[in-house]
Design an enzyme around this catalytic site. Structure first.
Site, PDB file in Angstrom:
ATOM      1  N   ASP A   8       0.903  -1.030   0.058  1.00 42.94           N
ATOM      2  CA  ASP A   8      -0.122   0.016  -0.016  1.00 42.94           C
ATOM      3  C   ASP A   8       0.952   1.302   0.072  1.00 42.94           C
ATOM      4  O   ASP A   8       2.092   1.085   0.101  1.00 42.94           O
ATOM      5  CB  ASP A   8      -0.836   0.027   1.287  1.00 42.94           C
ATOM      6  N   SER A   9       0.298   2.483  -0.071  1.00 44.07           N
ATOM      7  CA  SER A   9       1.065   3.662  -0.033  1.00 44.07           C
ATOM      8  C   SER A   9       1.653   3.812   1.356  1.00 44.07           C
ATOM      9  O   SER A   9       2.520   4.711   1.648  1.00 44.07           O
ATOM     10  CB  SER A   9       0.276   4.709  -0.391  1.00 44.07           C
ATOM     11  N   CYS A  71      -4.449  -1.832  -1.851  1.00 40.81           N
ATOM     12  CA  CYS A  71      -4.387  -0.132  -2.195  1.00 40.81           C
ATOM     13  C   CYS A  71      -5.708  -0.329  -3.223  1.00 40.81           C
ATOM     14  O   CYS A  71      -5.393  -0.858  -4.278  1.00 40.81           O
ATOM     15  CB  CYS A  71      -3.286   0.256  -2.651  1.00 40.81           C
ATOM     16  N   GLU A 148      -2.309   9.221   7.970  1.00 37.36           N
ATOM     17  CA  GLU A 148      -0.863   9.030   8.046  1.00 37.36           C
ATOM     18  C   GLU A 148      -0.158  10.037   8.970  1.00 37.36           C
ATOM     19  O   GLU A 148       1.099   9.961   9.342  1.00 37.36           O
ATOM     20  CB  GLU A 148      -0.368   9.245   6.622  1.00 37.36           C
ATOM     21  N   CYS A 180     -11.299   2.592   0.168  1.00 39.29           N
ATOM     22  CA  CYS A 180      -9.636   2.955   0.465  1.00 39.29           C
ATOM     23  C   CYS A 180      -9.322   2.024   1.806  1.00 39.29           C
ATOM     24  O   CYS A 180      -9.984   2.171   2.744  1.00 39.29           O
ATOM     25  CB  CYS A 180      -9.352   4.356   0.532  1.00 39.29           C
ATOM     26  N   HIS A 182      -7.047   2.624   4.055  1.00 37.78           N
ATOM     27  CA  HIS A 182      -6.916   3.458   4.991  1.00 37.78           C
ATOM     28  C   HIS A 182      -8.330   3.582   5.873  1.00 37.78           C
ATOM     29  O   HIS A 182      -8.086   3.914   7.338  1.00 37.78           O
ATOM     30  CB  HIS A 182      -6.430   4.684   4.649  1.00 37.78           C
TER      31      HIS A 182
HETATM   32  N1  DGL Z   1      -4.987   3.084   0.906  1.00 37.90           N
HETATM   33  C1  DGL Z   1      -4.766   3.171  -0.528  1.00 37.90           C
HETATM   34  C2  DGL Z   1      -6.250   3.170  -1.214  1.00 37.90           C
HETATM   35  O1  DGL Z   1      -6.807   2.022  -0.751  1.00 37.90           O
HETATM   36  C3  DGL Z   1      -4.100   4.480  -0.942  1.00 37.90           C
HETATM   37  C4  DGL Z   1      -4.733   6.084  -0.508  1.00 37.90           C
HETATM   38  C5  DGL Z   1      -3.921   6.789  -0.830  1.00 37.90           C
HETATM   39  O2  DGL Z   1      -2.415   6.835  -0.616  1.00 37.90           O
HETATM   40  O3  DGL Z   1      -4.268   8.074  -1.147  1.00 37.90           O
HETATM   41  O4  DGL Z   1      -6.696   3.615  -2.236  1.00 37.90           O
END
Ligand code: DGL
Length: 271
Positions: A8-9, A71, A148, A180, A182
């Site tokens: 993931d990011s 992600c 984050e 997402c 997150h």
């Molecule tokens: N967690 C990721 C997603 O599901 C990336 C979110 C991001 O870095 O903007 O899209």
């Protein structure tokens, strides 16, 4: 010992890791957070493809048997291309999330990054699974930076989330997808702001179920002692460890990783 790669990011993939450890606690994991380049949510397909190629090339060098693209943005924009280029099973979040949502309701809200919303991947997958379903999407660009930066328990977080949920409440959705990885980290706040009858779908649950089936089918399940998790990041290992501690319960050892360089290439045009 071959591992399951999760990338993931940044911190979002921890929600997929958590689900993997719940359903498949013995599996060895290689986790990569691309924290030097977070957020991914406004990136182009070409950028995400280059990032994905670099990460998967590195994961291949470490020895993986399967990769979960933890992600949604990368899953929406470049999953199929990555699946064609690398030799192991690579699974993403969109199809499992869409199917879980139509099993839950017919008025479906999708919270996601701007790039995931613009791709139309969730509405397409939901309508394919259930043509009668209504879908409403809300891009939530402020949520990943909040998470984050470790600011999830602030009045600002509540206010921002309230604003994102308002259009979905106006159309009376019965289901909300965390589009997402997150966003499940804000589940407490979501639960407090959504009416109790609205179901909250974390696609990670169905993704890991699909991964378990695939491992079984291919005879790739890990047997024996628990494999543990190896964490790597492209940014500061200390910072990631500190932030991850909150969600993992203890501070994990984290390695600084320099990814191999992959020549940027155009995304092939498909008919
Ligand atoms: N967690 C990721 C997603 O599901 C990336 C979110 C991001 O870095 O903007 O899209």
């Amino acid at each position: 010992m071959k591992r399951i790669g999760i990338y993931d990011s940044g911190l979002g993939g921890l929600t997929v890791l958590r689900e993997l450890q719940r359903q498949l606690p013995q599996e060895p994991v290689l986790y990569f957070g691309d924290t030097a380049r977070v957020p991914y949510g406004h990136r182009s397909a070409a950028e995400l493809l280059t990032f994905g190629r670099e990460i998967l090339t590195w994961m291949g060098e470490q020895g993986v048997k399967m990769v979960l693209v933890a992600c949604n943005t990368s899953s929406a924009l470049v999953l199929e291309q990555l699946q064609q280029e690398f030799p192991w099973p690579i699974l993403g979040l969109i199809l499992p999330g869409a199917r879980a949502a139509v099993a839950s309701g017919r008025r479906i809200g999708v919270l996601a990054t701007a790039a995931t919303v613009a791709s139309g991947a969730y509405p397409r997958a939901i309508r394919e699974a259930c043509p009668q379903a209504g879908v409403w999407q809300v891009p939530c660009p402020e949520l990943v930076p909040l998470i984050e930066q470790g600011r999830t328990q602030t009045p600002a977080a509540r206010q921002i989330l309230h604003g994102y949920l308002a259009p979905l409440l106006n159309v009376q959705v019965d289901t909300v997808i965390y589009g997402c990885t997150h966003y499940p980290l804000l589940d407490d706040l979501m639960a407090a702001l959504l009416p109790p009858q609205v179901r909250r779908i974390d696609p990670a649950t169905a993704l890991v179920r699909a991964a378990a089936q695939e491992l079984d089918l291919l005879g790739l399940k890990h047997h024996g002692a628990t494999g543990g998790v190896r964490f790597g990041v492209s940014g500061s290992p200390h910072r990631f460890g500190q932030l991850a501690q909150r969600w993992l319960g203890s501070m994990p050892p984290v390695e600084a990783i320099t990814l191999p360089t992959v020549q940027p290439q155009e995304l092939p045009v498909r008919d």
